[in-house]
Scaffold this active site. Structure first.
Site, PDB file in Angstrom:
ATOM      1  N   HIS A  77     -15.951  -0.834   4.956  1.00 29.90           N
ATOM      2  CA  HIS A  77     -17.093  -0.567   5.824  1.00 29.90           C
ATOM      3  C   HIS A  77     -16.818   0.698   6.635  1.00 29.90           C
ATOM      4  O   HIS A  77     -15.747   0.849   7.214  1.00 29.90           O
ATOM      5  CB  HIS A  77     -17.346  -1.741   6.769  1.00 29.90           C
ATOM      6  CG  HIS A  77     -18.448  -1.504   7.751  1.00 29.90           C
ATOM      7  ND1 HIS A  77     -18.247  -1.402   9.118  1.00 29.90           N
ATOM      8  CD2 HIS A  77     -19.774  -1.327   7.563  1.00 29.90           C
ATOM      9  CE1 HIS A  77     -19.400  -1.188   9.718  1.00 29.90           C
ATOM     10  NE2 HIS A  77     -20.343  -1.143   8.800  1.00 29.90           N
ATOM     11  N   SER A  78     -17.768   1.626   6.652  1.00 29.87           N
ATOM     12  CA  SER A  78     -17.719   2.811   7.506  1.00 29.87           C
ATOM     13  C   SER A  78     -16.432   3.606   7.245  1.00 29.87           C
ATOM     14  O   SER A  78     -16.194   4.051   6.118  1.00 29.87           O
ATOM     15  CB  SER A  78     -17.851   2.380   8.968  1.00 29.87           C
ATOM     16  OG  SER A  78     -18.209   3.449   9.792  1.00 29.87           O
ATOM     17  N   TYR A  79     -15.565   3.795   8.269  1.00 30.74           N
ATOM     18  CA  TYR A  79     -14.281   4.474   8.056  1.00 30.74           C
ATOM     19  C   TYR A  79     -13.479   3.811   6.946  1.00 30.74           C
ATOM     20  O   TYR A  79     -12.710   4.477   6.230  1.00 30.74           O
ATOM     21  CB  TYR A  79     -13.479   4.489   9.363  1.00 30.74           C
ATOM     22  CG  TYR A  79     -11.998   4.701   9.165  1.00 30.74           C
ATOM     23  CD1 TYR A  79     -11.497   5.969   8.892  1.00 30.74           C
ATOM     24  CD2 TYR A  79     -11.108   3.627   9.212  1.00 30.74           C
ATOM     25  CE1 TYR A  79     -10.130   6.166   8.685  1.00 30.74           C
ATOM     26  CE2 TYR A  79      -9.752   3.810   9.009  1.00 30.74           C
ATOM     27  CZ  TYR A  79      -9.259   5.079   8.746  1.00 30.74           C
ATOM     28  OH  TYR A  79      -7.918   5.267   8.538  1.00 30.74           O
ATOM     29  N   GLY A  81     -14.179   3.130   4.098  1.00 32.66           N
ATOM     30  CA  GLY A  81     -14.351   3.796   2.816  1.00 32.66           C
ATOM     31  C   GLY A  81     -13.260   4.823   2.542  1.00 32.66           C
ATOM     32  O   GLY A  81     -12.850   5.014   1.387  1.00 32.66           O
ATOM     33  N   HIS A 207     -26.131  -0.452  10.847  1.00 36.76           N
ATOM     34  CA  HIS A 207     -24.829  -0.100  10.291  1.00 36.76           C
ATOM     35  C   HIS A 207     -23.935  -1.324  10.080  1.00 36.76           C
ATOM     36  O   HIS A 207     -23.235  -1.414   9.066  1.00 36.76           O
ATOM     37  CB  HIS A 207     -24.155   0.907  11.221  1.00 36.76           C
ATOM     38  CG  HIS A 207     -22.849   1.442  10.732  1.00 36.76           C
ATOM     39  ND1 HIS A 207     -22.656   1.878   9.439  1.00 36.76           N
ATOM     40  CD2 HIS A 207     -21.650   1.603  11.365  1.00 36.76           C
ATOM     41  CE1 HIS A 207     -21.404   2.308   9.298  1.00 36.76           C
ATOM     42  NE2 HIS A 207     -20.777   2.132  10.448  1.00 36.76           N
TER      43      HIS A 207
END
Length: 262
Positions: A77-79, A81, A207
């Protein structure tokens, strides 16, 4: 049975997936949710200052090796990745599926910093002003009190890739479309839609989809997994969100899927 390894985004720990994990486990799968180095409540300042992207990729690889995991679905998720990309590139074929949940999809030489928009970069700078090495979580009225300062070096370090991650058979990007005025991922979505090696899903949430619609996230992850049939297993993108989702007993809007090259 599938094996899922869930990697949270900036400032978050394994608890970010607390509503998704039981849905995957109830469907008969093995699930490992990680808290990355420097994000544990009792990590000392030295551990936070020293942690970077390589540290976090090593956290994932250590789990894969210690538990002898193969045929793994990595979810970031988010960072996160950034982390799953670096880990998959170094995992010697242990990873069979990558799922980027509204997450950075880096190419060689990218960093979380380079992939963010100006608003996020400003929050990184402002958040690190006190210590110089740890980024305080940005204030939000609904921000979870469990969020922790995130190692600045992890946001700044560029990823160095051999290209092995591109051999992972299934690569998927989930675009959360309900915050389009602020998302840094719109351009990335367009890029991946044009790439025949990727499947792109649109999820109509903000998000933090795993908190807003855990049932929809679990159903998306279960799509294509070898899930045993049963009354408790999420059955598809219209599965109930469940506790912490879009409302107890409600059904989230359908996941719209745009598939490239299929």
């Amino acid at each position: 049975m599938a094996t899922f390894v869930l990697v949270p985004g900036g400032w978050h720990g394994a608890w970010a997936f607390e509503a998704v994990v039981p849905l995957l486990e109830r469907a008969g799968h093995a699930v490992h949710a990680l808290t990355l180095t420097g994000l544990h409540p009792h990590d000392d300042p030295a551990a936070i200052a020293a942690a970077n992207l390589d540290t976090h990729a090593a956290d994932v690889l250590r789990l894969l090796e210690r538990a002898d995991l193969e045929d793994v679905t990595l979810v970031g998720h988010s960072y996160g990745g950034m982390v799953i990309t670096a880990a998959a590139d170094r995992a010697d074929g242990r990873v069979s599926r990558l799922v980027y949940l509204d997450a950075c999809v880096p190419r060689d030489g990218d960093s979380c910093w380079s992939l963010m928009n100006e608003g996020y970069r400003q929050s990184f700078v402002a958040g690190a002003a006190v210590t110089g090495y740890a980024v305080r979580p940005p204030w939000r009225p609904d921000g979870d009190p469990r969020r922790r300062p995130h190692p600045l070096a992890a946001f700044l370090q560029t990823v160095h890739l051999t290209g092995a991650h591109a051999a992972v058979p299934r690569r998927e990007f989930v675009y959360c479309s309900a915050w389009e005025d602020r998302t840094p991922f719109a351009g990335q979505r367009s890029r991946l839609l044009a790439d025949p090696g990727w499947t792109v899903h649109d999820l109509p949430t903000g998000h933090n989809a795993m908190r807003e619609a855990p049932g929809a996230v679990a159903a998306l992850l279960l799509d294509g997994a070898d899930a045993p049939a049963g009354p408790d297993a999420p059955a598809g993108p219209d599965a109930p969100a469940g506790p912490g989702g879009l409302g107890e007993g409600t059904v989230p809007a359908p996941v719209r899927m745009a598939r490239s090259g299929v």
